[in-house]
Enzyme design. Structure first.
Site, short mmCIF file in Angstrom:
data_model
loop_
_atom_site.label_atom_id
_atom_site.label_comp_id
_atom_site.label_asym_id
_atom_site.label_seq_id
_atom_site.Cartn_x
_atom_site.Cartn_y
_atom_site.Cartn_z
N GLY A 8 0.85 -1.19 0.00
CA GLY A 8 0.00 0.00 0.00
C GLY A 8 0.88 1.23 0.00
O GLY A 8 1.51 1.55 1.01
N MET A 9 0.94 1.91 -1.13
CA MET A 9 1.86 3.05 -1.28
C MET A 9 1.09 4.37 -1.16
O MET A 9 0.24 4.68 -2.00
CB MET A 9 2.60 2.96 -2.61
CG MET A 9 3.49 1.72 -2.69
SD MET A 9 4.41 1.60 -4.25
CE MET A 9 5.56 2.97 -4.07
N SER A 10 1.42 5.12 -0.11
CA SER A 10 0.72 6.37 0.17
C SER A 10 1.36 7.56 -0.52
O SER A 10 0.85 8.67 -0.43
CB SER A 10 0.70 6.62 1.68
OG SER A 10 2.03 6.87 2.13
N GLY A 11 2.50 7.35 -1.17
CA GLY A 11 3.23 8.47 -1.72
C GLY A 11 4.22 9.08 -0.75
O GLY A 11 4.95 10.00 -1.09
N GLY A 12 4.27 8.53 0.48
CA GLY A 12 5.20 9.01 1.49
C GLY A 12 6.47 8.18 1.52
O GLY A 12 6.58 7.14 0.86
N ASP A 14 7.82 6.41 3.99
CA ASP A 14 7.79 5.13 4.71
C ASP A 14 7.32 3.97 3.82
O ASP A 14 7.97 2.93 3.75
CB ASP A 14 6.88 5.24 5.94
CG ASP A 14 7.38 6.29 6.93
OD1 ASP A 14 8.61 6.46 7.04
OD2 ASP A 14 6.55 6.94 7.57
N MET A 34 -4.40 3.37 -2.69
CA MET A 34 -5.84 3.26 -2.45
C MET A 34 -6.46 4.64 -2.58
O MET A 34 -6.15 5.54 -1.80
CB MET A 34 -6.09 2.69 -1.05
CG MET A 34 -5.38 1.37 -0.81
SD MET A 34 -5.62 0.79 0.88
CE MET A 34 -7.36 0.36 0.82
N CYS A 104 -10.12 2.91 9.51
CA CYS A 104 -9.56 2.79 8.16
C CYS A 104 -8.60 1.61 8.07
O CYS A 104 -8.64 0.83 7.11
CB CYS A 104 -8.86 4.09 7.78
SG CYS A 104 -8.18 4.08 6.12
N GLY A 128 3.85 0.75 5.33
CA GLY A 128 4.99 1.46 5.89
C GLY A 128 4.80 1.83 7.34
O GLY A 128 5.39 2.81 7.81
N CYS A 201 -6.72 12.68 6.92
CA CYS A 201 -6.55 12.88 5.48
C CYS A 201 -7.77 13.51 4.81
O CYS A 201 -7.62 14.30 3.89
CB CYS A 201 -6.20 11.55 4.81
SG CYS A 201 -7.52 10.31 4.85
#
Length: 359
Positions: A8-12, A14, A34, A104, A128, A201
């Site tokens: 799961g890649m949040s763009g951050g 970690d 997501m 979540c 992360g 968020c």
């Protein structure tokens, strides 16, 4: 054959480094962002360092290209609206203070993402988070503290199930934050210097009450009375959704000394105001129990409990008082026990379980 993992890649930084570490370990890594809430306006794309909007997708895609891994965006907006945003609004309307990240994590980031990942042939999902997963001697999986207490995220993960834990990897939990940033810098990763997101968020301006007003469609109770612990009316409040237990600032009461919110009464639209000592209590009741490191609570047990994300934890005795109710009695009074928040039980640095505070 390589094990397949959906990260799961949040763009951050970690989750980006998590994807890199797993690829280095030999996993077949797939990056997924997501999409879980409303589209951002252009200004928010520039300003918002959060984990869920369009800017996150753009950053995560660049990292996936940098790491040379497949990348997809999955739409979970309806799941997120139903299980997180609606829950958030409903809890505030009932005078409670929810933790949307816990909901979540359990119902969207794990339940929905894990199902879809398994459907496409993945063996695991990964995140992360600063936490670790261990298998205890009793055969159960549990979340353990990460190596860095400053970034520890176990509190928000207490609600995961055994099945979810068995199919989850958390490579970042073995590092401190500075090490993760250094790995990203050494690699020249595009998000190496991206700041951590702080706010919820889906409320980037942090104005919870305005968000609830918009979402509740005219169902928000309006102004009401501030009352003392003895029932005396001492002023008017803006609406119960503006307040939480222990709050001192923003009350606009001229009492001559600091006073605090000690209780919220949605049934009478009252906010109870008391002194500093009125905010402390030794006991709470919680329900919606999720057992993690133990199968059940069969006898009273001494543990360490955290009553909010930033709480250091305090020794207490937990005992079952109903089929889905646990009483937690602290050795010393703790500040601002807040209905709607989670209480999480720890033993030897791993999560035994937890529940939602009722009173």
């Amino acid at each position: 054959m390589k094990k397949k993992v959906v990260v799961g890649m949040s763009g951050g930084v970690d989750s980006s480094v998590a994807a890199y570490l797993l690829k280095e370990e030999g996993y077949d890594v797939i990056g997924v962002t997501m999409q879980i809430w409303q589209d951002e306006h252009e200004a928010e794309v520039e300003e918002n360092g959060g984990c869920c909007g369009l800017s996150a997708v753009d950053d995560a895609r660049r990292v996936a290209q940098f790491l040379d891994i497949p990348y997809y965006v999955m739409n979970f907006k309806q799941d997120f609206k139903d299980r997180v945003m609606s829950y958030f609004v409903e809890e505030y309307l009932h005078g409670r203070t929810p933790n949307p990240c816990i909901a979540c994590n359990r119902y969207v980031k794990w339940e929905s993402l894990l199902k879809r990942s398994m459907d496409i042939g993945a063996d695991y999902i990964a995140t992360g988070h600063y936490a670790q997963i261990t298998k205890l001697t009793n055969g159960r999986y549990a979340i353990c503290n990460s190596v860095t207490a400053a970034k520890d995220q176990t509190y928000a993960l207490y609600n995961l199930t055994q099945y979810q834990l068995a199919h989850t990897l958390m490579p970042v939990g073995a590092y401190v934050k500075d090490e993760i940033r250094q790995i990203a810098k050494n690699l020249g990763m595009p998000v190496a210097h991206k700041p951590d997101s702080q706010e919820i968020c889906f409320i980037p301006d942090n104005d919870y009450a305005a968000f609830i007003d918009r979402e509740a469609d005219g169902c928000v109770p309006g102004e009401g009375n501030f009352v003392s612990v003895t029932g005396e009316v001492i002023g008017r409040h803006k609406g119960i959704t503006h307040y939480t237990i222990g709050q001192r600032k923003g009350l606009n009461l001229s009492m001559g000394h600091p006073v605090f919110v000690t209780q919220i009464r949605p049934e009478t639209n009252e906010v109870v105001i008391g002194e500093s000592e009125d905010v402390f209590s030794k006991e709470l009741i919680c329900n919606q129990i999720n057992y993690m490191g133990m199968e059940d609570l069969t006898a009273p047990r001494k543990v360490t409990a955290k009553i909010r994300y930033a709480h250091q934890g305090a020794p207490c005795l937990i005992e079952k008082v109903g089929e889905d109710e646990v009483r937690c009695t602290f050795d010393e009074p703790v500040r601002a026990i807040t209905p709607g928040q989670a209480v999480v039980f720890y033993e030897d640095n791993y999560v035994l379980g937890g529940g939602t505070i009722v009173k």
